[in-house]
Write a protein that holds these residues in place. Structure first.
Motif, PDB file in Angstrom:
ATOM      1  N   PRO A 172       5.274  -0.310  -5.272  1.00  0.00           N
ATOM      2  CA  PRO A 172       4.112   0.590  -5.164  1.00  0.00           C
ATOM      3  C   PRO A 172       2.920   0.139  -5.980  1.00  0.00           C
ATOM      4  O   PRO A 172       1.773   0.481  -5.671  1.00  0.00           O
ATOM      5  N   GLY A 173       3.162  -0.630  -7.040  1.00  0.00           N
ATOM      6  CA  GLY A 173       2.040  -1.081  -7.861  1.00  0.00           C
ATOM      7  C   GLY A 173       1.080  -1.979  -7.111  1.00  0.00           C
ATOM      8  O   GLY A 173      -0.073  -2.151  -7.504  1.00  0.00           O
ATOM      9  N   GLY A 174       1.563  -2.565  -6.001  1.00  0.00           N
ATOM     10  CA  GLY A 174       0.674  -3.409  -5.216  1.00  0.00           C
ATOM     11  C   GLY A 174      -0.491  -2.640  -4.622  1.00  0.00           C
ATOM     12  O   GLY A 174      -1.603  -3.153  -4.512  1.00  0.00           O
ATOM     13  N   TRP A 175      -0.211  -1.394  -4.191  1.00  0.00           N
ATOM     14  CA  TRP A 175      -1.305  -0.577  -3.664  1.00  0.00           C
ATOM     15  C   TRP A 175      -2.351  -0.293  -4.739  1.00  0.00           C
ATOM     16  O   TRP A 175      -3.554  -0.320  -4.486  1.00  0.00           O
ATOM     17  N   ILE A 176      -1.865  -0.048  -5.932  1.00  0.00           N
ATOM     18  CA  ILE A 176      -2.811   0.215  -7.041  1.00  0.00           C
ATOM     19  C   ILE A 176      -3.630  -1.033  -7.340  1.00  0.00           C
ATOM     20  O   ILE A 176      -4.850  -0.969  -7.566  1.00  0.00           O
ATOM     21  N   GLY A 177      -2.938  -2.200  -7.354  1.00  0.00           N
ATOM     22  CA  GLY A 177      -3.651  -3.451  -7.618  1.00  0.00           C
ATOM     23  C   GLY A 177      -4.731  -3.722  -6.568  1.00  0.00           C
ATOM     24  O   GLY A 177      -5.837  -4.172  -6.891  1.00  0.00           O
ATOM     25  N   THR A 219      -9.014  -6.223 -14.727  1.00  0.00           N
ATOM     26  CA  THR A 219      -8.164  -7.335 -15.182  1.00  0.00           C
ATOM     27  C   THR A 219      -7.061  -6.832 -16.112  1.00  0.00           C
ATOM     28  O   THR A 219      -5.896  -7.276 -16.026  1.00  0.00           O
ATOM     29  N   LEU A 220      -7.390  -5.916 -17.012  1.00  0.00           N
ATOM     30  CA  LEU A 220      -6.385  -5.341 -17.928  1.00  0.00           C
ATOM     31  C   LEU A 220      -5.289  -4.626 -17.149  1.00  0.00           C
ATOM     32  O   LEU A 220      -4.078  -4.867 -17.349  1.00  0.00           O
ATOM     33  N   ALA A 221      -5.693  -3.727 -16.236  1.00  0.00           N
ATOM     34  CA  ALA A 221      -4.706  -2.966 -15.470  1.00  0.00           C
ATOM     35  C   ALA A 221      -3.900  -3.876 -14.548  1.00  0.00           C
ATOM     36  O   ALA A 221      -2.676  -3.702 -14.385  1.00  0.00           O
ATOM     37  N   TYR A 222      -4.542  -4.866 -13.959  1.00  0.00           N
ATOM     38  CA  TYR A 222      -3.837  -5.759 -13.040  1.00  0.00           C
ATOM     39  C   TYR A 222      -2.820  -6.611 -13.791  1.00  0.00           C
ATOM     40  O   TYR A 222      -1.738  -6.918 -13.274  1.00  0.00           O
TER      41      TYR A 222
END
Length: 441
Positions: A47-52, A86-89
């Motif tokens: 699911p983190g891919g959607w956020i990225g 960049t930080l979150a990714y």
């Protein structure tokens, strides 16, 4: 890219072009980031891919705003958004995927986009400053992200290479332009020289035509005066024009010489083309005779009183009828000379002077005592046809040193965006059609 631009414009143009290229590369990096994140979310069930993908899209919007409106405020906003992205990714990628270090292709993409944001202003130094700030913020955000989730930090080789290439390009651009900042490009100088030559040629044609008209009108007036004393007004007019052509000292030195000598000097001056003043066409010597049922008739009248052109309807052809009267040429007019009012004053004067030269040529070369003018208005153009039934001639046989037709007529009309058409047959006559568009200066 900047070929043909002066130095002060080439700098800004090249800086904007390099910044645009950087923005395109940054958009390409973010697009790849979004695509990869969506694939990871869809195929890897992460699911983190959607956020990225969403974070990369937000960064792309901020980059687009800074690219369209390169102000300091929007550039700072884009850098802040890019740093947060960049930080979150980094946190999304390093924790579940398990890269050994942050020196990987996936984390290099947003860092490269961050250093390619560019910034407000133009010039190599400003671009390098913004790129350095973006590179430093990207590495700092990556370091902080990996410190939060755990893992080994390593500078991105790809981001460092992109930063190095950008610095080299900008330094080369700055040095190459700084070597001679006041020198304009060759094409710009060539264009300036071409324009200067065209303007100079235009003024030379005008000066030659006016000088030719001045000298020829004096000779025609003297010839029309016949034997005996020359009228004092004619003498004063010739002296005034010659003073304008060759200077006041000449007029003072020759003040006591006969007017005929002055006319011969005018002929010599005409052969050496200079800067002629505009001759005054009407000095009270022109006479306009009767109006017939077929049109306006102008010509010499031995006992007629001078009639102002405004009373005869020929107020727009003063030079033409004055030249005809001085040359002893009778002119029959078909149409209304007042149609010249649709022309600007400069264009109307040029057309009038060209018609006057046509009539002078008829008087000198056609061997007839009358000519006809036909005037018309239509299709956004004013047309005047000068016709005679005289000797006629072959235009190809006109010597190169005869400038009446070439300069005083054809060149003068072409300078006003008009056209000259000529038909002449030996022994039958000549017709010259002058056409100029409405309006003009």
């Amino acid at each position: 890219m900047s070929l043909g631009l002066p130095g002060h414009l080439a700098r800004d143009s090249l800086s904007r072009s390099l910044a645009f290229a950087g923005h395109c590369a940054a958009f390409a990096c973010l697009t790849i980031t979004i695509v990869v994140s969506l694939l990871v979310a869809a195929v890897g069930d992460y699911p983190g891919g959607w956020i990225g993908a969403g974070l990369a899209a937000v960064m792309a919007l901020a980059l687009g705003a800074a690219a369209v409106f390169p102000t300091v405020t929007l550039t700072v906003v884009a850098l802040v958004v890019g740093t947060g992205t960049t930080l979150a990714y980094t946190m999304l990628v390093m924790e579940p995927i398990g890269f050994a270090t942050t020196n990987n292709a996936l984390l290099a993409l947003p860092r490269i986009a961050l250093l390619l944001i560019g910034g407000a202003g133009s010039g190599s130094l400003i671009a390098i400053v913004w790129a350095s700030l973006g590179y430093a913020l990207g590495e700092a955000a990556t370091f902080l992200g990996v410190a939060i989730v755990g893992g080994a930090y390593a500078p991105s080789t790809a981001a460092a290479a992109a930063f190095g290439i950008l610095v080299v390009v900008r330094l080369f651009d700055g040095i190459s332009r700084r070597s001679d900042p006041r020198q304009e490009t060759g094409l710009h100088r060539a264009r300036q020289q071409t324009r200067e030559l065209a303007i100079r040629h235009d003024y030379e044609l005008r000066a030659t035509a006016r000088l030719h008209d001045t000298a020829l009108s004096h000779l025609v007036a003297i010839a029309a005066a016949g034997s005996g004393a020359v009228d004092e007004r004619l003498r004063a007019g010739i002296r005034q024009d010659l003073g304008l052509i060759v200077g006041r000292d000449w007029a003072i030195d020759h003040a006591g010489q006969p007017a005929a000598d002055g006319a011969r000097s005018a002929g010599r001056v005409a052969e050496t083309a200079g800067d002629a003043g505009r001759r005054q066409s009407a000095r009270g010597r022109s006479r306009f005779a009767r109006r017939s049922a077929t049109g306006l008739m102008a010509g010499p009248a031995a006992n007629a009183e001078p009639v102002e052109p405004y009373r005869t309807g020929a107020s727009m052809l003063v030079q033409s009828f004055t030249a005809a009267a001085n040359a002893g040429l009778e002119v029959r007019v078909t149409g209304d000379p007042e149609i010249l009012q649709v022309l600007g004053p400069v264009r109307a004067e040029a057309l009038d002077a060209a018609v006057a030269q046509c009539l002078i040529n008829v008087a000198r070369h056609a061997g007839v005592a009358e000519a006809e003018l036909a005037l018309g208005l239509g299709g956004g153009e004013v047309t005047i046809a000068v016709m005679d039934s005289g000797a006629g001639f072959d235009e190809s046989e006109v010597p190169d040193d005869r400038i009446g037709l070439r300069t005083s007529i054809r060149a003068r009309i072409e300078q006003q965006d008009g056209a000259v058409r000529l038909w002449s047959t030996k022994g039958i006559g000549t017709t010259i059609v002058l056409t100029v568009p409405e309006g003009g200066a």
